[in-house]
Motif scaffolding. Sequence first.
Motif, PDB file in Angstrom:
ATOM      1  N   LEU A   1       0.848  -1.184   0.000  1.00 26.41           N
ATOM      2  CA  LEU A   1       0.000   0.000   0.000  1.00 26.41           C
ATOM      3  C   LEU A   1       0.891   1.245   0.000  1.00 26.41           C
ATOM      4  O   LEU A   1       2.081   1.174   0.266  1.00 26.41           O
ATOM      5  N   GLY A   2       0.269   2.394  -0.283  1.00 27.80           N
ATOM      6  CA  GLY A   2       1.023   3.638  -0.278  1.00 27.80           C
ATOM      7  C   GLY A   2       1.454   4.041  -1.666  1.00 27.80           C
ATOM      8  O   GLY A   2       0.888   3.585  -2.662  1.00 27.80           O
ATOM      9  N   PRO A   3       2.456   4.917  -1.779  1.00 28.00           N
ATOM     10  CA  PRO A   3       2.906   5.380  -3.093  1.00 28.00           C
ATOM     11  C   PRO A   3       3.316   4.205  -3.982  1.00 28.00           C
ATOM     12  O   PRO A   3       3.983   3.279  -3.533  1.00 28.00           O
ATOM     13  N   GLN A   4       2.901   4.266  -5.238  1.00 29.71           N
ATOM     14  CA  GLN A   4       3.177   3.195  -6.183  1.00 29.71           C
ATOM     15  C   GLN A   4       4.189   3.667  -7.227  1.00 29.71           C
ATOM     16  O   GLN A   4       4.070   4.765  -7.761  1.00 29.71           O
ATOM     17  N   ARG A   5       5.128   2.811  -7.529  1.00 25.49           N
ATOM     18  CA  ARG A   5       6.175   3.140  -8.483  1.00 25.49           C
ATOM     19  C   ARG A   5       5.590   3.334  -9.877  1.00 25.49           C
ATOM     20  O   ARG A   5       4.713   2.598 -10.310  1.00 25.49           O
ATOM     21  N   CYS A   6       6.094   4.334 -10.598  1.00 27.55           N
ATOM     22  CA  CYS A   6       5.658   4.594 -11.967  1.00 27.55           C
ATOM     23  C   CYS A   6       6.867   4.970 -12.805  1.00 27.55           C
ATOM     24  O   CYS A   6       7.467   6.020 -12.603  1.00 27.55           O
ATOM     25  N   ASP A   7       7.253   4.089 -13.723  1.00 29.45           N
ATOM     26  CA  ASP A   7       8.373   4.340 -14.621  1.00 29.45           C
ATOM     27  C   ASP A   7       7.857   4.868 -15.947  1.00 29.45           C
ATOM     28  O   ASP A   7       6.812   4.418 -16.438  1.00 29.45           O
ATOM     29  N   ILE A   8       8.574   5.787 -16.543  1.00 31.75           N
ATOM     30  CA  ILE A   8       8.153   6.389 -17.804  1.00 31.75           C
ATOM     31  C   ILE A   8       8.514   5.459 -18.965  1.00 31.75           C
ATOM     32  O   ILE A   8       9.633   4.965 -19.061  1.00 31.75           O
ATOM     33  N   GLY A   9       7.542   5.239 -19.841  1.00 35.27           N
ATOM     34  CA  GLY A   9       7.804   4.529 -21.082  1.00 35.27           C
ATOM     35  C   GLY A   9       7.496   3.055 -21.062  1.00 35.27           C
ATOM     36  O   GLY A   9       7.851   2.343 -22.007  1.00 35.27           O
ATOM     37  N   TYR A  10       6.811   2.554 -20.022  1.00 36.56           N
ATOM     38  CA  TYR A  10       6.518   1.134 -19.924  1.00 36.56           C
ATOM     39  C   TYR A  10       5.015   0.879 -19.971  1.00 36.56           C
ATOM     40  O   TYR A  10       4.245   1.504 -19.261  1.00 36.56           O
ATOM     41  N   HIS A  11       4.616  -0.058 -20.822  1.00 36.85           N
ATOM     42  CA  HIS A  11       3.233  -0.542 -20.806  1.00 36.85           C
ATOM     43  C   HIS A  11       2.960  -1.119 -19.416  1.00 36.85           C
ATOM     44  O   HIS A  11       3.641  -2.015 -18.947  1.00 36.85           O
ATOM     45  N   GLY A  12       1.962  -0.593 -18.743  1.00 39.08           N
ATOM     46  CA  GLY A  12       1.707  -0.974 -17.371  1.00 39.08           C
ATOM     47  C   GLY A  12       2.246   0.023 -16.375  1.00 39.08           C
ATOM     48  O   GLY A  12       1.967  -0.076 -15.194  1.00 39.08           O
ATOM     49  N   GLY A  13       3.043   0.997 -16.853  1.00 40.07           N
ATOM     50  CA  GLY A  13       3.492   2.060 -15.979  1.00 40.07           C
ATOM     51  C   GLY A  13       4.724   1.763 -15.150  1.00 40.07           C
ATOM     52  O   GLY A  13       5.286   2.657 -14.545  1.00 40.07           O
ATOM     53  N   MET A  14       5.130   0.485 -15.101  1.00 42.04           N
ATOM     54  CA  MET A  14       6.298   0.109 -14.319  1.00 42.04           C
ATOM     55  C   MET A  14       7.119  -0.906 -15.097  1.00 42.04           C
ATOM     56  O   MET A  14       6.555  -1.821 -15.703  1.00 42.04           O
ATOM     57  N   SER A  15       8.419  -0.779 -15.063  1.00 45.01           N
ATOM     58  CA  SER A  15       9.265  -1.750 -15.755  1.00 45.01           C
ATOM     59  C   SER A  15       9.118  -3.129 -15.145  1.00 45.01           C
ATOM     60  O   SER A  15       9.420  -4.140 -15.773  1.00 45.01           O
ATOM     61  N   THR A  16       8.654  -3.197 -13.912  1.00 41.54           N
ATOM     62  CA  THR A  16       8.394  -4.477 -13.252  1.00 41.54           C
ATOM     63  C   THR A  16       6.916  -4.577 -12.887  1.00 41.54           C
ATOM     64  O   THR A  16       6.535  -5.089 -11.848  1.00 41.54           O
ATOM     65  N   SER A  17       6.072  -4.129 -13.778  1.00 43.38           N
ATOM     66  CA  SER A  17       4.633  -4.108 -13.551  1.00 43.38           C
ATOM     67  C   SER A  17       4.040  -5.506 -13.609  1.00 43.38           C
ATOM     68  O   SER A  17       4.576  -6.404 -14.248  1.00 43.38           O
ATOM     69  N   ILE A  18       2.899  -5.685 -12.961  1.00 44.75           N
ATOM     70  CA  ILE A  18       2.189  -6.961 -13.080  1.00 44.75           C
ATOM     71  C   ILE A  18       1.754  -7.204 -14.517  1.00 44.75           C
ATOM     72  O   ILE A  18       1.453  -8.323 -14.897  1.00 44.75           O
ATOM     73  N   PHE A  19       1.708  -6.159 -15.332  1.00 47.81           N
ATOM     74  CA  PHE A  19       1.306  -6.326 -16.719  1.00 47.81           C
ATOM     75  C   PHE A  19       2.486  -6.655 -17.626  1.00 47.81           C
ATOM     76  O   PHE A  19       2.298  -6.952 -18.785  1.00 47.81           O
ATOM     77  N   GLN A  20       3.690  -6.578 -17.093  1.00 43.18           N
ATOM     78  CA  GLN A  20       4.857  -6.930 -17.887  1.00 43.18           C
ATOM     79  C   GLN A  20       5.146  -8.417 -17.720  1.00 43.18           C
ATOM     80  O   GLN A  20       6.205  -8.835 -17.289  1.00 43.18           O
ATOM     81  N   HIS A  21       4.158  -9.261 -18.059  1.00 39.46           N
ATOM     82  CA  HIS A  21       4.301 -10.675 -17.782  1.00 39.46           C
ATOM     83  C   HIS A  21       5.227 -11.378 -18.760  1.00 39.46           C
ATOM     84  O   HIS A  21       5.449 -12.580 -18.652  1.00 39.46           O
ATOM     85  N   GLU A  22       5.797 -10.642 -19.734  1.00 41.02           N
ATOM     86  CA  GLU A  22       6.813 -11.264 -20.585  1.00 41.02           C
ATOM     87  C   GLU A  22       7.989 -11.753 -19.737  1.00 41.02           C
ATOM     88  O   GLU A  22       8.617 -12.754 -20.060  1.00 41.02           O
TER      89      GLU A  22
END
Length: 373
Positions: free
Chosen positions: A119-140
């Motif tokens: 919980l709390g602030p969530q990481r957000c990286d620029i330029g990644y589908h899913g918003g994070m380079s280690t996002s739950i959506f980066q399942h590749e």
Amino acid sequence: MKNTWSKEKAWEWYDSRPWLRGCNYLQSDCVNFTEQWQEMDCEEKLETADRELKLAAETGMNTVRIFVDFLVWSQQHDGFMERFDRFLSIAWKHGISCMVCLANDCLPPVDSRFSTPHLGPQRCDIGYHGGMSTSIFQHEFTAEGGKIGHSYLDVPETEAKYYEMVREIIEKYRDDERVLVWDLFNEAGNNNRQDITIPHVKRIFEIADGIRPSQPVTAFAWRGYEYDRLTEVEQFVLNNSDIISYHQYASYEENICAIKEYQRFGRPLMNTEWMARVLGSSVQELFPLFYLEKIGCYNWGFVAGKMQTFEPWMGLWEDYRKNPDLPYDFTKWFHDLYRPSLNPYDPKEIIILKKYAEKAEQDFVRGEHHGRR
């Protein structure tokens, strides 16, 4: 499941409402579902939802697909339930009902590159589908070396609580018109979870079957559409769903092939994830097709924001580097319909969406039904 709807009941439900069209929705100021539902900045997030869902209704949408978040439910239970209810009311105020997704196999493995959900602030990286380079959506990343996506359902201490969440939410909203459909499991078996996820999927279906809500239940095939090629878990969900749902991000031709295959089940169809411009699927081609066949449809994304799903899947870039001759058009957005300014990405898309949404409403008034097989 002993209480699965008959085909006749499924069609009666489906024909009792206008053609269903909408999007997979996350507020543009959220990078993931934890940020969507947690207490932190919740009033600001709900204000964003109010503003964006108003725009969705003006665009012609009458439904959105949303995902619950187990972490928030378990650690901020009462607040989550209140915020979830407020979201349903905001959507309903704009004439929008919700397809509610309760479980998900689009998950990262246990890996040092992935931060522990919190919980709390969530990481957000620029330029990644899913918003994070280690996002739950980066399942590749999950597929590397046969790694397996890790779920709360894999841990005995949280497995029982997860089932409790599913039961509580379905029981509370089993007769609530703001909830349109129960989407019991997102992409079951994805991320190398095939055999691991089968008992979890069956248990969640059993919970829904025991409650038997007034809304239909479904889960879908995501890997393919030829029945003899489907995995065991995909065959299970298709054979036990009240309505048939599926994902298809590919071209017009591939969508036609998928529709023909899924129509063999004789039940109403809903494409709950579609539109990937880079891969050749477009609003101009597919939205009129879904209208003509009366296939419920939810494109991925709405307003471009922190989730950054206008960026392609990272795996497409990796494919391109291996084979530059692939027919990917990286000049286009991947998903999403509106810019952060709330101006359209492509105004011609919005014209098409409004045009066929209006046609569908007129059809409903006249009692016309399309797409039945």
